[in-house]
Design a protein around this motif. Structure first.
Motif, PDB file in Angstrom:
ATOM      1  N   CYS A 188      -3.892  18.146  -8.701  1.00  0.00           N
ATOM      2  CA  CYS A 188      -5.059  18.232  -9.292  1.00  0.00           C
ATOM      3  C   CYS A 188      -4.836  19.335 -10.645  1.00  0.00           C
ATOM      4  CB  CYS A 188      -6.108  18.959  -8.322  1.00  0.00           C
ATOM      5  SG  CYS A 188      -7.591  19.259  -9.286  1.00  0.00           S
ATOM      6  N   LYS A 189      -5.373  18.653 -11.853  1.00  0.00           N
ATOM      7  CA  LYS A 189      -5.294  19.646 -12.935  1.00  0.00           C
ATOM      8  C   LYS A 189      -6.087  20.771 -12.959  1.00  0.00           C
ATOM      9  CE  LYS A 189      -3.614  15.762 -15.771  1.00  0.00           C
ATOM     10  NZ  LYS A 189      -3.891  14.810 -16.675  1.00  0.00           N
ATOM     11  N   ASN A 190      -7.175  20.840 -12.265  1.00  0.00           N
ATOM     12  CA  ASN A 190      -8.100  21.917 -12.131  1.00  0.00           C
ATOM     13  C   ASN A 190      -7.691  22.982 -11.276  1.00  0.00           C
ATOM     14  OD1 ASN A 190     -10.597  22.881 -12.514  1.00  0.00           O
ATOM     15  ND2 ASN A 190     -11.238  22.296 -10.601  1.00  0.00           N
ATOM     16  N   CYS A 191      -7.234  22.901 -10.050  1.00  0.00           N
ATOM     17  CA  CYS A 191      -6.972  23.594  -9.058  1.00  0.00           C
ATOM     18  C   CYS A 191      -5.517  23.790  -8.605  1.00  0.00           C
ATOM     19  CB  CYS A 191      -7.821  23.755  -7.638  1.00  0.00           C
ATOM     20  SG  CYS A 191      -7.481  22.169  -6.616  1.00  0.00           S
ATOM     21  N   LYS A 192      -4.711  23.078  -9.084  1.00  0.00           N
ATOM     22  CA  LYS A 192      -3.245  22.711  -8.985  1.00  0.00           C
ATOM     23  C   LYS A 192      -2.788  22.483  -7.562  1.00  0.00           C
ATOM     24  CE  LYS A 192      -2.472  24.110 -12.961  1.00  0.00           C
ATOM     25  NZ  LYS A 192      -3.185  23.374 -14.077  1.00  0.00           N
ATOM     26  N   LYS A 193      -3.704  21.614  -6.797  1.00  0.00           N
ATOM     27  CA  LYS A 193      -3.403  21.375  -5.471  1.00  0.00           C
ATOM     28  C   LYS A 193      -2.616  20.145  -5.314  1.00  0.00           C
ATOM     29  CE  LYS A 193      -4.471  20.726  -0.776  1.00  0.00           C
ATOM     30  NZ  LYS A 193      -4.055  21.264   0.183  1.00  0.00           N
ATOM     31  N   GLU A 194      -1.726  20.307  -4.784  1.00  0.00           N
ATOM     32  CA  GLU A 194      -0.814  18.768  -4.339  1.00  0.00           C
ATOM     33  C   GLU A 194      -1.054  18.128  -3.228  1.00  0.00           C
ATOM     34  OE1 GLU A 194       3.457  19.786  -4.803  1.00  0.00           O
ATOM     35  OE2 GLU A 194       3.163  20.906  -6.750  1.00  0.00           O
ATOM     36  N   PHE A 195      -1.114  16.901  -3.289  1.00  0.00           N
ATOM     37  CA  PHE A 195      -1.644  16.315  -2.041  1.00  0.00           C
ATOM     38  C   PHE A 195      -0.979  14.777  -2.268  1.00  0.00           C
ATOM     39  CE2 PHE A 195      -4.762  15.691  -5.497  1.00  0.00           C
ATOM     40  CZ  PHE A 195      -5.202  14.805  -5.464  1.00  0.00           C
ATOM     41  N   GLU A 196      -1.208  13.940  -1.078  1.00  0.00           N
ATOM     42  CA  GLU A 196      -0.579  12.720  -1.105  1.00  0.00           C
ATOM     43  C   GLU A 196      -1.646  11.712  -0.788  1.00  0.00           C
ATOM     44  OE1 GLU A 196       2.312  12.612   1.879  1.00  0.00           O
ATOM     45  OE2 GLU A 196       3.970  13.296   0.521  1.00  0.00           O
ATOM     46  N   ARG A 197      -1.772  10.359  -1.156  1.00  0.00           N
ATOM     47  CA  ARG A 197      -2.933   9.614  -0.739  1.00  0.00           C
ATOM     48  C   ARG A 197      -2.372   7.963  -0.709  1.00  0.00           C
ATOM     49  NH1 ARG A 197      -5.323  12.882   0.549  1.00  0.00           N
ATOM     50  NH2 ARG A 197      -7.548  13.625  -0.146  1.00  0.00           N
ATOM     51  N   LEU A 198      -2.587   7.360   0.284  1.00  0.00           N
ATOM     52  CA  LEU A 198      -2.264   5.773   0.660  1.00  0.00           C
ATOM     53  C   LEU A 198      -3.248   5.300  -0.373  1.00  0.00           C
ATOM     54  CD1 LEU A 198      -0.764   3.594   2.161  1.00  0.00           C
ATOM     55  CD2 LEU A 198      -2.561   3.743   3.777  1.00  0.00           C
ATOM     56  N   VAL A 199      -2.682   4.634  -1.267  1.00  0.00           N
ATOM     57  CA  VAL A 199      -3.472   4.039  -2.478  1.00  0.00           C
ATOM     58  C   VAL A 199      -3.571   2.362  -2.159  1.00  0.00           C
ATOM     59  CG1 VAL A 199      -4.061   3.681  -4.759  1.00  0.00           C
ATOM     60  CG2 VAL A 199      -2.678   5.712  -3.905  1.00  0.00           C
ATOM     61  N   PHE A 200      -4.879   1.872  -2.001  1.00  0.00           N
ATOM     62  CA  PHE A 200      -4.894   0.425  -1.824  1.00  0.00           C
ATOM     63  C   PHE A 200      -5.414  -0.442  -3.021  1.00  0.00           C
ATOM     64  CE2 PHE A 200      -6.246   2.266   2.345  1.00  0.00           C
ATOM     65  CZ  PHE A 200      -5.580   1.384   3.116  1.00  0.00           C
ATOM     66  N   ALA A 201      -5.192  -1.331  -3.422  1.00  0.00           N
ATOM     67  CA  ALA A 201      -5.306  -1.968  -4.781  1.00  0.00           C
ATOM     68  C   ALA A 201      -6.814  -1.802  -5.327  1.00  0.00           C
ATOM     69  CB  ALA A 201      -5.002  -3.577  -4.517  1.00  0.00           C
ATOM     70  N   GLY A 202      -6.849  -1.198  -6.370  1.00  0.00           N
ATOM     71  CA  GLY A 202      -8.191  -1.165  -6.943  1.00  0.00           C
ATOM     72  C   GLY A 202      -8.760   0.277  -6.495  1.00  0.00           C
ATOM     73  N   ASP A 203      -8.001   1.060  -5.837  1.00  0.00           N
ATOM     74  CA  ASP A 203      -8.661   2.505  -5.517  1.00  0.00           C
ATOM     75  C   ASP A 203      -7.908   3.379  -6.263  1.00  0.00           C
ATOM     76  OD1 ASP A 203     -10.128   1.471  -3.402  1.00  0.00           O
ATOM     77  OD2 ASP A 203      -8.765   1.991  -1.827  1.00  0.00           O
ATOM     78  N   GLU A 204      -7.394   3.180  -7.258  1.00  0.00           N
ATOM     79  CA  GLU A 204      -6.572   4.276  -8.110  1.00  0.00           C
ATOM     80  C   GLU A 204      -7.647   5.273  -8.776  1.00  0.00           C
ATOM     81  OE1 GLU A 204      -3.067   6.059  -9.554  1.00  0.00           O
ATOM     82  OE2 GLU A 204      -3.170   4.492  -8.237  1.00  0.00           O
ATOM     83  N   MET A 262       0.748  -1.195   0.120  1.00  0.00           N
ATOM     84  CA  MET A 262       0.007  -0.056   0.114  1.00  0.00           C
ATOM     85  C   MET A 262       0.879   1.318   0.216  1.00  0.00           C
ATOM     86  SD  MET A 262      -2.851  -1.297   2.755  1.00  0.00           S
ATOM     87  CE  MET A 262      -1.598  -1.693   3.737  1.00  0.00           C
ATOM     88  N   PRO A 263       1.126   1.824  -1.278  1.00  0.00           N
ATOM     89  CA  PRO A 263       2.341   2.765  -1.172  1.00  0.00           C
ATOM     90  C   PRO A 263       1.442   4.126  -1.016  1.00  0.00           C
ATOM     91  CG  PRO A 263       1.828   2.004  -3.385  1.00  0.00           C
ATOM     92  CD  PRO A 263       1.005   0.956  -2.475  1.00  0.00           C
ATOM     93  N   ILE A 264       2.262   5.126  -0.672  1.00  0.00           N
ATOM     94  CA  ILE A 264       1.753   6.450  -0.742  1.00  0.00           C
ATOM     95  C   ILE A 264       1.969   7.181  -2.118  1.00  0.00           C
ATOM     96  CG2 ILE A 264       1.805   8.675   0.381  1.00  0.00           C
ATOM     97  CD1 ILE A 264       2.541   7.166   3.239  1.00  0.00           C
ATOM     98  N   PHE A 265       1.341   7.764  -2.633  1.00  0.00           N
ATOM     99  CA  PHE A 265       1.519   8.383  -4.022  1.00  0.00           C
ATOM    100  C   PHE A 265       1.179   9.976  -3.909  1.00  0.00           C
ATOM    101  CE2 PHE A 265       0.586   4.199  -5.607  1.00  0.00           C
ATOM    102  CZ  PHE A 265       1.749   3.933  -6.603  1.00  0.00           C
ATOM    103  N   GLU A 266       2.276  10.638  -4.689  1.00  0.00           N
ATOM    104  CA  GLU A 266       2.010  11.886  -4.572  1.00  0.00           C
ATOM    105  C   GLU A 266       0.969  12.385  -5.931  1.00  0.00           C
ATOM    106  OE1 GLU A 266       5.596  14.091  -4.465  1.00  0.00           O
ATOM    107  OE2 GLU A 266       6.174  13.271  -2.707  1.00  0.00           O
ATOM    108  N   TYR A 267       0.034  13.524  -5.839  1.00  0.00           N
ATOM    109  CA  TYR A 267      -0.717  13.709  -6.920  1.00  0.00           C
ATOM    110  C   TYR A 267      -0.914  15.185  -7.200  1.00  0.00           C
ATOM    111  CZ  TYR A 267      -2.673   8.943  -6.741  1.00  0.00           C
ATOM    112  OH  TYR A 267      -2.675   7.666  -6.905  1.00  0.00           O
TER     113      TYR A 267
END
Length: 63
Positions: free
Chosen positions: A8-24, A1-6
């Protein structure tokens, strides 16, 4: 369960999420709730076995 950085293309907010299989596909921007996001490259994606070794393990050189 890795943490990814994202970003937003709309508001440019940067954030991190713990991603479980199938939640992408379920990740939304926490600021504007847009699903139009992109995954960012992070330094942790490139770390190998040689990175992070202790300096005390390096050869000692005396002058």
């Amino acid at each position: 369960m890795p943490i990814f950085e994202y970003q937003c293309k709309n508001c440019k907010k940067e954030f991190e999420r713990l991603v479980f299989a199938g939640d992408e596909g379920k990740i939304l921007c926490p600021e504007c709730k847009s699903a139009d996001i992109s995954k960012k490259m992070s330094a942790t994606s490139f770390m190998g076995a040689s990175i992070g070794t202790c300096a005390a393990d390096s050869p000692k050189q005396f002058s």
